[in-house]
Design a protein around this motif. Structure first.
Motif, PDB file in Angstrom:
ATOM      1  N   HIS A   1       0.869  -1.183  -0.048  1.00 42.19           N
ATOM      2  CA  HIS A   1      -0.025   0.006  -0.060  1.00 42.19           C
ATOM      3  C   HIS A   1       0.799   1.219  -0.039  1.00 42.19           C
ATOM      4  O   HIS A   1       0.745   2.235  -0.782  1.00 42.19           O
ATOM      5  CB  HIS A   1      -0.939   0.000   1.418  1.00 42.19           C
ATOM      6  CG  HIS A   1      -1.400   1.530   1.615  1.00 42.19           C
ATOM      7  ND1 HIS A   1      -2.273   1.823   0.653  1.00 42.19           N
ATOM      8  CD2 HIS A   1      -1.190   2.101   2.529  1.00 42.19           C
ATOM      9  CE1 HIS A   1      -2.496   3.340   1.134  1.00 42.19           C
ATOM     10  NE2 HIS A   1      -1.995   3.185   2.456  1.00 42.19           N
ATOM     11  N   GLY A   2       2.008   1.285   0.846  1.00 36.61           N
ATOM     12  CA  GLY A   2       2.963   2.572   1.039  1.00 36.61           C
ATOM     13  C   GLY A   2       3.387   2.748  -0.567  1.00 36.61           C
ATOM     14  O   GLY A   2       3.557   4.000  -0.757  1.00 36.61           O
ATOM     15  N   VAL A   3       3.916   1.879  -1.143  1.00 34.77           N
ATOM     16  CA  VAL A   3       4.525   2.263  -2.369  1.00 34.77           C
ATOM     17  C   VAL A   3       3.263   2.799  -3.392  1.00 34.77           C
ATOM     18  O   VAL A   3       3.595   3.827  -4.046  1.00 34.77           O
ATOM     19  CB  VAL A   3       4.918   1.145  -3.058  1.00 34.77           C
ATOM     20  CG1 VAL A   3       5.504   1.266  -4.840  1.00 34.77           C
ATOM     21  CG2 VAL A   3       6.249   0.748  -2.302  1.00 34.77           C
ATOM     22  N   THR A   4       2.320   2.083  -3.571  1.00 36.82           N
ATOM     23  CA  THR A   4       1.205   2.695  -4.554  1.00 36.82           C
ATOM     24  C   THR A   4       0.552   4.054  -4.055  1.00 36.82           C
ATOM     25  O   THR A   4       0.228   4.737  -4.768  1.00 36.82           O
ATOM     26  CB  THR A   4       0.016   1.698  -4.823  1.00 36.82           C
ATOM     27  OG1 THR A   4       0.769   0.698  -5.283  1.00 36.82           O
ATOM     28  CG2 THR A   4      -0.968   2.174  -5.778  1.00 36.82           C
ATOM     29  N   PHE A   5       0.501   4.142  -2.695  1.00 36.40           N
ATOM     30  CA  PHE A   5       0.048   5.359  -1.924  1.00 36.40           C
ATOM     31  C   PHE A   5       0.905   6.488  -2.364  1.00 36.40           C
ATOM     32  O   PHE A   5       0.503   7.526  -2.770  1.00 36.40           O
ATOM     33  CB  PHE A   5       0.117   5.219  -0.623  1.00 36.40           C
ATOM     34  CG  PHE A   5      -0.182   6.341   0.097  1.00 36.40           C
ATOM     35  CD1 PHE A   5       0.535   6.733   1.543  1.00 36.40           C
ATOM     36  CD2 PHE A   5      -1.188   7.072   0.179  1.00 36.40           C
ATOM     37  CE1 PHE A   5       0.378   7.715   2.221  1.00 36.40           C
ATOM     38  CE2 PHE A   5      -1.316   8.422   0.972  1.00 36.40           C
ATOM     39  CZ  PHE A   5      -0.809   8.496   2.162  1.00 36.40           C
TER      40      PHE A   5
END
Ligand SMILES: Cc1ncc(C[n+]2csc(CCOP(=O)(O)OP(=O)(O)O)c2C)c(N)n1
Ligand SMILES: CC(=O)[C@@H](O)[C@H](O)COP(=O)(O)O
Ligand SMILES: [Mg+2]
Length: 640
Positions: A372-376
């Protein structure tokens, strides 16, 4: 015949010795076990807080269930020290996290009581379900028990497993060890939800406990039990998220109350006819005041004084790479309001906590959620912000498809600050940052850098901040810098350009990343032996400095590439370029020096690099293998 005043723990060679003890004696074992863990970790350092939180739980699980036939899987595994003491490894517990010693996590090849290795979080329920299917298909497996923390259950992979296990409906025991802590205080809606679940009156706890038993009873008895409960509590009772996912939720229970633990675990063992989730409330650092009273609950500690809890402090002559990054990032954020930062539950570990002190609304802790952090961050970049996604190399592996699919393919300018690059020491193979060079340098449109020292890191932060043309990554090692002067302000580096540090004519060493000092030291030794050696710092794996590579290839008899990374990384990029340019056609001797093709287990970083064949002496021997006939030809570490 053991003397009556012999400590009970001395009589526990393995979990089977717990079976004959009374509940009261089991509580005594827990007291002695806690003291043993505190004493051992005061000598070794390690993950004390989480281990202290599960002392009673560990005793109760091994007393009720039949390990190793029943498979007990610890999520992350950093809390496994009491488990290791009880499962025949007490004699080695003081070798924890040291060369040839016990791993700081569970490992299959260390004990039959470690049915599944861990260290990266949120894998336990998936693995336990795998064992449950194996059992149901006749494999020699009893119960499958996963112990997962409140931080780890917030990761996507845990939901995937809960979702699947709830639908499968197989008998499975999940114990949620809820101590209201991750490494930092927990974040996210799940954490809030869990707090609500047990922040209610004792009666409600009675209700949920009664609820639990009701659900565990065979259907005909359930109706009667439900009516009895309603009479007692006057409440119809509501189901939890876990009930809705197909689990029988049991709890919340006090994870330090041996009687409650034994009662509920025995009930689960006797009555469970599907997936069960036991909500166990504990205290991280329980039973050791310096840990309980510290902000981080002694999550990860160095050796410490048993009486005071004071940790041994190293006196480095240079700041940590992490703090250099955090300060440089904060300076970039001060100059540019578009700069934001994303961390996956590790604000202190990555240094973004330094930026959060000045710009709290521009630093986002997404919990243990690298994907999630990367795509966020990709979404932030698409909106025009300048996101720095700060994730350790090893944990960034968890978000690789997001890097390819959401960032690279869309050429979004996400900045990846990759800490713990290379070998990391006591955390061992699971935490080594070995693969990021290889897994990023092959992605179209990516800019891939490695800092040779802390000053270079400052420049790379500035270079990344200014880079809007596409994704950009820079890696740096765990630990402290080498003591170079830090620049007032980072300069934007010329893209794809390396730098020659010393000129020679016989052989060239092209270093990428933090082994540059070792290259320079080896060059000095070689010069003393009459050889003339060029040393260059590549700075970029992508775009590669082709002019530099051509120059080194054309004006030297041999070329060594050097990187604290696995095969398939920088050395491969250079070899591809040399081959494509025909620069190998005239017999240039090339030796790529990389981590060997095997995993390297915990030791000090120096010991690990020696094991990896990446020390000054190894570089010197490799060079002599090219330069001198009578040289000791260096043989590369054996392949796996
Ligand atoms: C994929 C992944 N990301 C980050 C980490 C670093 N990490 C280790 S333990 C931990 C917190 C775990 O919290 P919790 O599950 O509640 O266990 P506790 O330490 O509270 O016992 C984190 C973030 C990790 N091990 N794996
Ligand atoms: C258990 C875990 O994964 C973390 O606590 C990790 O050990 C932190 O590593 P550093 O000590 O390098 O921050
Ligand atoms: Mg926790």
């Amino acid at each position: 015949m053991t003397r009556p005043d012999t400590p009970l723990l001395d009589r526990i060679a393995g979990p089977s010795d717990l079976k004959g003890l009374s509940d009261r004696e089991l509580a005594q074992v827990a007291r002695e076990l806690r003291a043993e863990v505190i004493s051992a970790v005061s000598e070794t350092g390690g993950h004390l807080g989480s281990s202290l939180g599960v002392v009673e739980l560990t005793v109760a699980i091994h007393a009720v269930f039949n390990t190793p036939m029943d498979k007990l899987i610890w999520d992350v595994g950093h809390q496994c020290y009491p488990h290791k003491v009880l499962t025949g490894r007490r004699d080695r517990i003081r070798t924890l996290r040291q060369k040839d010693g016990l791993s700081g996590f569970t490992r299959r090849d260390e004990s039959e009581y470690d049915p599944f290795g861990a260290a990266h979080s949120s894998t336990s329920i998936s693995a336990a379900l795998g064992f449950a299917v194996g059992r149901d298909m006749g494999r020699p497996t009893g119960d499958a028990i996963a112990v997962i923390g409140d931080g780890s259950i917030s990761a996507g992979m845990a939901y995937e497993a809960l979702n699947n296990a709830g639908a499968e409906g197989r008998r499975l025991i999940v114990i949620l060890n809820d101590n209201e802590m991750s490494i930092a205080p927990p974040v996210g809606a799940m954490s809030t939800y869990l707090s609500r679940l047990y922040a209610s009156e004792p009666m409600a706890q009675m209700k949920t406990l009664a609820d639990s038993f009701e659900k565990l009873m065979p259907p005909p008895m359930r109706e009667g039990a439900r009516r009895a409960r309603q009479l007692v509590t006057g409440q119809g009772g509501s189901s939890t998220l876990f009930d809705e996912l197909g689990f029988d939720y049991m709890g919340p229970i006090n994870g330090h109350d041996m009687h409650q633990l034994l009662t509920v675990l025995r009930a689960a063992q006797t009555l469970a006819n599907g997936p069960v989730l036991i909500h166990c409330c504990t205290v991280k650092g329980k039973g050791y005041a310096p840990a309980e009273n510290s902000a981080d609950k002694y999550h990860g500690v160095s050796k410490f004084n048993l009486e005071t809890g004071a940790q041994a402090k190293s006196r480095p002559n240079a700041p940590s790479y992490t703090s250099v990054f955090g300060r440089a990032l904060t300076e970039e954020a001060a100059r540019d309001p578009r700069v934001v930062a994303v961390t996956a539950a590790m604000p202190e570990g990555t240094g973004v906590n330094l930026m959060a002190q000045r710009f709290p609304k521009r630093v986002f802790d997404v919990g243990i959620a690298e994907q999630h952090g990367v795509t966020f961050a990709a979404g932030m970049a698409a909106s025009g912000l300048r996101p720095f996604c700060a994730i350790y190399s090893t944990f960034l592996q968890r978000g690789y498809d997001q890097i390819v699919h959401d960032v690279a393919l869309q050429r979004l300018p996400v900045r990846f600050a990759i800490d713990r690059a290379g070998l990391v020491g006591a955390d061992g193979a699971t935490h080594a940052g070995s693969f990021d060079i290889a897994y990023l340098s092959n992605l179209p449109g990516f800019t891939v850098m490695a800092a040779a020292d802390e000053a270079e890191l400052v420049h790379m932060v500035a270079t990344a901040a200014a880079h809007d043309e596409g994704p950009i990554a820079f890696r740096y090692p765990r630990g402290n810098g080498i003591g170079v002067q830090l620049p007032e302000r980072g300069e934007v580096l010329p893209l794809g350009k390396g730098r020659v540090i010393r000129e020679g004519s016989d052989l060239a060493i092209l270093s990428y990343g933090s082994l540059l000092p070792q290259a320079l030291e080896a060059a000095a030794l070689l010069e003393a032996e009459g050889h003339s050696v060029t040393v260059a710092d590549a700075r970029f794996a992508k775009p590669l400095d082709l002019d530099l590579v051509r120059q080194l290839a054309r004006h030297h008899r041999g070329l060594i590439t050097l990187e604290p990374g696995a095969e398939g990384g920088f050395g491969s990029v250079v070899l591809h370029a040399l081959a494509r340019e025909g620069l190998l056609d005239r017999g240039l001797a090339v030796r790529p020096m990389t981590l060997p093709d095997r995993f390297i287990h915990q030791a000090s970083p120096d010991e690990m690099y020696a094991d990896a064949g990446l020390t000054v002496e190894h570089i010197r021997a490799t060079a002599l293998g090219i330069l001198g006939r009578n040289a000791q030809v260096y043989t590369f570490p054996e392949r796996a």
